[in-house]
Design a protein around this motif. Structure first.
Motif, PDB file in Angstrom:
ATOM      1  N   TRP A  13      67.349  43.171 -45.052  1.00 16.28           N
ATOM      2  CA  TRP A  13      67.016  44.374 -44.715  1.00 16.28           C
ATOM      3  C   TRP A  13      65.674  44.806 -45.342  1.00 16.28           C
ATOM      4  O   TRP A  13      65.078  45.889 -45.606  1.00 16.28           O
ATOM      5  N   HIS A  14      64.886  43.813 -45.505  1.00 16.06           N
ATOM      6  CA  HIS A  14      63.551  44.041 -45.981  1.00 16.06           C
ATOM      7  C   HIS A  14      62.556  42.993 -46.038  1.00 16.06           C
ATOM      8  O   HIS A  14      62.711  41.806 -46.640  1.00 16.06           O
ATOM      9  N   VAL A  15      61.856  42.699 -44.975  1.00 14.11           N
ATOM     10  CA  VAL A  15      60.829  41.315 -44.889  1.00 14.11           C
ATOM     11  C   VAL A  15      59.686  41.827 -44.302  1.00 14.11           C
ATOM     12  O   VAL A  15      59.490  42.776 -43.197  1.00 14.11           O
ATOM     13  N   HIS A  16      58.612  40.953 -44.638  1.00 15.42           N
ATOM     14  CA  HIS A  16      57.360  41.313 -43.881  1.00 15.42           C
ATOM     15  C   HIS A  16      57.064  40.022 -43.038  1.00 15.42           C
ATOM     16  O   HIS A  16      56.889  38.755 -43.373  1.00 15.42           O
ATOM     17  N   LEU A  17      57.013  40.018 -41.711  1.00 12.44           N
ATOM     18  CA  LEU A  17      56.560  39.158 -40.812  1.00 12.44           C
ATOM     19  C   LEU A  17      55.107  39.116 -40.321  1.00 12.44           C
ATOM     20  O   LEU A  17      54.590  38.251 -39.623  1.00 12.44           O
ATOM     21  N   VAL A  39      61.792  44.822 -40.367  1.00 16.23           N
ATOM     22  CA  VAL A  39      60.472  44.347 -40.412  1.00 16.23           C
ATOM     23  C   VAL A  39      59.691  45.335 -40.868  1.00 16.23           C
ATOM     24  O   VAL A  39      59.558  46.404 -39.995  1.00 16.23           O
ATOM     25  N   MET A  40      58.639  45.240 -41.833  1.00 22.03           N
ATOM     26  CA  MET A  40      58.205  46.255 -42.646  1.00 22.03           C
ATOM     27  C   MET A  40      56.996  46.751 -41.510  1.00 22.03           C
ATOM     28  O   MET A  40      56.399  45.766 -41.134  1.00 22.03           O
ATOM     29  N   PRO A  41      56.821  47.902 -41.640  1.00 26.30           N
ATOM     30  CA  PRO A  41      55.606  48.556 -40.695  1.00 26.30           C
ATOM     31  C   PRO A  41      54.266  48.305 -41.408  1.00 26.30           C
ATOM     32  O   PRO A  41      53.426  49.158 -40.689  1.00 26.30           O
ATOM     33  N   GLU A 173      63.914  50.211 -52.397  1.00 24.59           N
ATOM     34  CA  GLU A 173      63.792  48.859 -51.751  1.00 24.59           C
ATOM     35  C   GLU A 173      63.348  47.997 -53.053  1.00 24.59           C
ATOM     36  O   GLU A 173      62.531  48.645 -54.015  1.00 24.59           O
ATOM     37  N   HIS A 174      63.646  46.881 -52.947  1.00 21.90           N
ATOM     38  CA  HIS A 174      63.182  45.859 -54.034  1.00 21.90           C
ATOM     39  C   HIS A 174      63.336  46.342 -55.443  1.00 21.90           C
ATOM     40  O   HIS A 174      62.327  46.512 -56.088  1.00 21.90           O
ATOM     41  N   VAL A 175      64.613  46.982 -55.833  1.00 21.67           N
ATOM     42  CA  VAL A 175      64.577  47.574 -57.100  1.00 21.67           C
ATOM     43  C   VAL A 175      64.312  46.373 -58.056  1.00 21.67           C
ATOM     44  O   VAL A 175      64.536  45.340 -57.972  1.00 21.67           O
ATOM     45  N   THR A 246      64.773  40.388 -48.857  1.00 20.72           N
ATOM     46  CA  THR A 246      64.064  39.434 -49.654  1.00 20.72           C
ATOM     47  C   THR A 246      62.562  39.873 -50.138  1.00 20.72           C
ATOM     48  O   THR A 246      61.937  39.226 -51.007  1.00 20.72           O
ATOM     49  N   ASP A 247      61.966  41.132 -49.385  1.00 23.37           N
ATOM     50  CA  ASP A 247      60.677  41.264 -49.543  1.00 23.37           C
ATOM     51  C   ASP A 247      59.643  40.039 -49.501  1.00 23.37           C
ATOM     52  O   ASP A 247      58.666  40.074 -49.963  1.00 23.37           O
ATOM     53  N   SER A 248      60.145  39.115 -48.548  1.00 23.76           N
ATOM     54  CA  SER A 248      59.388  38.066 -48.413  1.00 23.76           C
ATOM     55  C   SER A 248      58.066  38.474 -47.690  1.00 23.76           C
ATOM     56  O   SER A 248      57.924  39.134 -46.901  1.00 23.76           O
TER      57      SER A 248
END
Ligand SMILES: [Zn+2]
Length: 347
Positions: A13-17, A39-41, A173-175, A246-248
């Motif tokens: 529910w949170h990743v950077h591609l 996918v984060m904007p 997000e990403h607490v 993941t906030d990868s």
């Protein structure tokens, strides 16, 4: 002892591609295990309208093999959004919701929101259409310590948003702190994503006596032992308010050189579900992994739960130190180290 896990296929529910070459290198690590990703904007030109969102979605889809994979994109909120286009995007499913980046809080957030009052009209639309507000919850100011940014955001900004829009569903997000996780637990209409790294490392791993480990530097920065313990407790409890994100956030090696200003972000997608499994095992909570990875998220987003399954087995393997292709080299989180769970791709 459990040596084999068969769980509903996860979503991230949170990743950077990212975009361009980077997108083509990293997207496969997310699609290998997830059915959907938010996918984060925050691209170089942030996704602030439906036209950009459609273009980005097709770029993502053309970078991958899996036909069933669904990229979900939130609208990047700015001080002066085209509200008609924003509303249309929500109604037509082009946007999954909207993302609030406070100005200058992280990578490519210089288009971010300078004053939350400026986005009240957009939040009204979100609330009206029952869509989620995703928040990078950090208040950035010279007088605020980097480790206290989440707390200040909650106290100074989030409470205002919640008072003004009591029905708005929010994902913090990403607490990254006990304070933030407790806030999520104690309030209605709010959930949180938790990354693997915030449950595996503390500030001692990042900041040495005279140096910083650039590959472990991320926003929000990892905090103290008490925060890590609280995040593990909540994630592993199975509580429906917490789910996988993941906030990868990959950066090329060249953006992680200590001589320059270091870009924040940890690239964990090559081993993310494996690390989550290890954490849940350490907390004697493997039975709750599926809730966290595959059930709580879609419920909060009002989406269906995936039908496919994913199998993991208890087996040691060593992850390469870097993900490399001709032009780009990215440090893998836990790269060069032993990973204790392994995804079974085909049986
Ligand atoms: Zn992020």
């Amino acid at each position: 002892m459990m040596n084999r896990l068969n769980i509903i296929k996860p979503d991230d529910w949170h990743v950077h591609l990212r975009e361009g070459k980077m997108l083509n290198i990293v997207s496969k690590f997310s699609t290998r295990i997830n059915n959907r990703c938010i996918v984060m904007p925050n691209l170089t030109i942030p996704i602030t309208n439906t036209e950009l969102a459609k273009k980005y979605k097709s770029q993502i889809l053309s970078s991958i093999q899996e036909e069933s994979f669904i990229p979900l994109i939130p609208c990047y909120l700015t001080d002066n959004l085209d509200l008609k286009d924003f509303r249309d995007g929500l109604i037509n499913g082009i946007f999954i919701g909207a993302k609030l980046y406070p100005l200058n809080s992280t990578t490519n957030s210089d288009y971010g929101v300078s004053n939350i009052e400026k986005i009240f009209p957009a939040l009204e639309i979100l609330e009206e259409h029952n869509k989620n507000l995703l928040i990078h919850g950090e208040k950035v100011a010279e007088i605020i310590d980097i480790f206290d940014r989440e707390k200040y955001f909650i106290d100074d900004e989030l409470t205002i948003i919640r008072k003004k829009f009591p029905k708005l569903n929010i994902v913090l997000e990403h607490v990254s702190s006990k304070y933030g996780a407790d806030f999520v637990i104690e309030n209605n209409n709010i959930a949180g994503t938790i990354t693997p790294h915030h449950m595996l490392i503390t500030k001692k791993d990042v900041f040495g006596e005279n140096e910083i480990d650039p590959n472990l530097f991320c926003m929000p920065v990892v905090k103290e032992e008490k925060d890590l313990i609280a995040l593990r407790k909540y994630a592993c409890s199975g509580n429906s308010k917490f789910f996988l994100g993941t906030d990868s956030a990959p950066h090329p090696d060249t953006d992680k050189e200590p001589s320059k200003s270091i870009k924040p972000g940890i690239f964990s997608s090559p081993c993310s579900i494996e690390l989550y499994a290890e954490i849940f095992e350490q907390e004697n909570s493997l039975q709750n992994l599926e809730k966290f990875s595959s059930i709580n998220g879609p419920k909060f987003y009002n989406l269906s739960i995936n039908k496919d399954k994913l199998t993991l087995i208890k087996e040691n393997w060593k992850l390469d130190k870097f993900t490399v292709n001709n032009e780009i080299k990215i440090k893998n989180f836990f790269g060069g180290e032993e990973i204790k769970w392994k995804v079974v791709l085909q049986e």
